[in-house]
Design a protein around this motif. Structure first.
Motif, mmCIF file in Angstrom:
data_model
loop_
_atom_site.group_PDB
_atom_site.id
_atom_site.type_symbol
_atom_site.label_atom_id
_atom_site.label_comp_id
_atom_site.label_asym_id
_atom_site.label_seq_id
_atom_site.Cartn_x
_atom_site.Cartn_y
_atom_site.Cartn_z
ATOM 1 N N GLY A 123 0.570 -1.385 0.223
ATOM 2 C CA GLY A 123 -0.027 0.162 -0.068
ATOM 3 C C GLY A 123 0.829 1.200 0.068
ATOM 4 O O GLY A 123 0.240 2.373 0.589
ATOM 5 N N LEU A 124 1.964 1.120 -0.597
ATOM 6 C CA LEU A 124 2.990 2.315 -0.605
ATOM 7 C C LEU A 124 2.651 3.356 -1.872
ATOM 8 O O LEU A 124 2.121 2.672 -2.937
ATOM 9 C CB LEU A 124 4.408 1.855 -0.689
ATOM 10 N N PRO A 125 3.061 4.430 -1.726
ATOM 11 C CA PRO A 125 2.684 5.257 -2.966
ATOM 12 C C PRO A 125 3.673 4.983 -4.232
ATOM 13 O O PRO A 125 5.020 4.604 -3.983
ATOM 14 C CB PRO A 125 3.150 6.827 -2.458
ATOM 15 N N LYS A 126 3.091 5.148 -5.299
ATOM 16 C CA LYS A 126 3.982 4.972 -6.559
ATOM 17 C C LYS A 126 4.233 6.266 -6.959
ATOM 18 O O LYS A 126 3.405 7.152 -7.171
ATOM 19 C CB LYS A 126 2.889 4.081 -7.633
ATOM 20 N N GLY A 127 5.549 6.318 -7.442
ATOM 21 C CA GLY A 127 6.004 7.740 -7.905
ATOM 22 C C GLY A 127 6.710 7.431 -9.302
ATOM 23 O O GLY A 127 6.502 6.772 -9.973
ATOM 24 N N LEU A 128 7.799 8.292 -9.536
ATOM 25 C CA LEU A 128 8.600 8.382 -10.556
ATOM 26 C C LEU A 128 9.691 6.964 -10.672
ATOM 27 O O LEU A 128 10.243 7.005 -9.611
ATOM 28 C CB LEU A 128 9.081 9.615 -11.248
ATOM 29 N N LEU A 129 9.891 6.643 -11.623
ATOM 30 C CA LEU A 129 11.022 5.571 -11.631
ATOM 31 C C LEU A 129 12.202 6.371 -12.576
ATOM 32 O O LEU A 129 11.997 6.700 -13.709
ATOM 33 C CB LEU A 129 10.594 4.181 -12.294
ATOM 34 N N MET A 130 13.223 6.560 -11.930
ATOM 35 C CA MET A 130 14.399 7.604 -12.559
ATOM 36 C C MET A 130 15.650 6.458 -13.017
ATOM 37 O O MET A 130 15.696 5.319 -12.258
ATOM 38 C CB MET A 130 14.871 8.535 -11.901
ATOM 39 N N GLY A 131 16.289 6.665 -14.167
ATOM 40 C CA GLY A 131 17.483 5.815 -14.411
ATOM 41 C C GLY A 131 17.545 5.027 -15.636
ATOM 42 O O GLY A 131 18.408 4.444 -15.740
ATOM 43 N N LEU A 132 16.408 4.966 -16.362
ATOM 44 C CA LEU A 132 16.252 4.484 -17.564
ATOM 45 C C LEU A 132 16.480 5.225 -18.915
ATOM 46 O O LEU A 132 15.981 4.643 -19.901
ATOM 47 C CB LEU A 132 14.855 3.493 -17.393
ATOM 48 N N LEU B 153 14.713 16.500 -3.271
ATOM 49 C CA LEU B 153 13.213 16.873 -4.457
ATOM 50 C C LEU B 153 12.618 15.681 -4.588
ATOM 51 O O LEU B 153 11.556 15.545 -5.346
ATOM 52 C CB LEU B 153 13.685 17.761 -5.418
ATOM 53 N N TRP B 154 13.146 14.588 -4.210
ATOM 54 C CA TRP B 154 12.386 13.282 -4.611
ATOM 55 C C TRP B 154 10.948 13.384 -3.813
ATOM 56 O O TRP B 154 10.861 13.808 -2.770
ATOM 57 C CB TRP B 154 13.242 12.014 -3.951
ATOM 58 N N LYS B 155 10.198 13.145 -4.399
ATOM 59 C CA LYS B 155 8.812 12.980 -3.948
ATOM 60 C C LYS B 155 8.517 11.277 -3.465
ATOM 61 O O LYS B 155 9.155 10.509 -3.805
ATOM 62 C CB LYS B 155 7.789 13.045 -5.028
ATOM 63 N N PRO B 156 7.470 11.250 -2.748
ATOM 64 C CA PRO B 156 7.121 9.984 -2.005
ATOM 65 C C PRO B 156 6.909 9.082 -2.956
ATOM 66 O O PRO B 156 6.181 9.219 -3.941
ATOM 67 C CB PRO B 156 5.933 10.431 -1.171
ATOM 68 N N GLY B 157 7.239 8.031 -3.042
ATOM 69 C CA GLY B 157 7.140 6.618 -4.017
ATOM 70 C C GLY B 157 8.316 6.857 -5.165
ATOM 71 O O GLY B 157 8.261 6.063 -6.073
#
Length: 141
Positions: A49-58, A98-102
Motif C-alpha cells: 500500500g505504498l505510494p507509486k512515484g517516478l522511476l528514474m534511471g532508464l 526533491l524526490w517525491k514520496p514513491g
C-alpha cells in the motif's frame, strides 16, 4: 530464495505490520536483471500500500539507457522525500532532496546479493533493516 507457504504468510504479515506503522519506508531491490527488479518493485509497492512515484534511471537526457548488457539491477525506493522548500532546507542536502514520496531510481548492480532490503523507519530513531527478503514474496498468489 523461495519460502514455504507458512513462512511466506508469516513474513508477509510481519512486513505489512511494520510498513503500516512506518513513518517512512525504504526498499532496495537487488536483482539479476532490470526486468526482474521491476517485477519485484511492481509487486511489493501495491502489496504494501505504498505510494507509486517516478522511476528514474532508464533514460539519459531523454534517450533510453541500453540495459541489455547489465548483469544485475538495483532499484532504490523511498516513501519519504522533500516536497516543500521548508523540507529542502530542513534536509540540509539541498535540491537532492526533491524526490517525491514513491520515487525510485534504477541502476546497474554488480553485486552478488539477490532479493529485497526492507527498511521501515518507525520514528523512534532505531535503525531497522531486514534482508535479503525474497523478490517474489508478493507473487504466486
Amino acid at each position: 530464495m523461495k519460502t514455504g507457504e507458512w513462512d511466506r504468510e508469516k513474513l508477509r504479515t510481519s512486513i505489512l505490520t511494520l510498513a503500516s506503522s512506518a513513518d517512512r519506508t525504504l526498499l532496495g531491490f537487488c536483482a539479476g536483471s532490470p526486468e526482474s527488479a521491476l517485477e519485484a518493485l511492481k509487486s511489493w509497492i501495491p502489496s504494501l500500500g505504498l505510494p507509486k512515484g517516478l522511476l528514474m534511471g532508464l533514460d539519459l537526457g531523454g534517450q533510453p539507457v541500453d540495459t541489455s548488457s547489465w548483469t544485475g539491477a538495483y532499484i532504490k525506493y523511498n516513501t519519504g522525500g522533500a516536497t516543500t522548500f521548508e523540507d529542502i532546507r530542513a534536509s540540509k542536502i539541498g535540491f537532492a532532496s526533491l524526490w517525491k514520496p514513491g520515487d525510485a531510481l534504477i541502476e546497474e548492480y554488480a553485486g552478488d546479493y539477490r532479493g529485497v532490503y526492507f527498511t521501515p523507519e518507525l520514528g523512534d530513531d532505531v535503525f531497522r533493516q531486514y534482508g535479503v527478503l525474497p523478490e517474489d514474496l508478493w507473487l504466486n498468489d
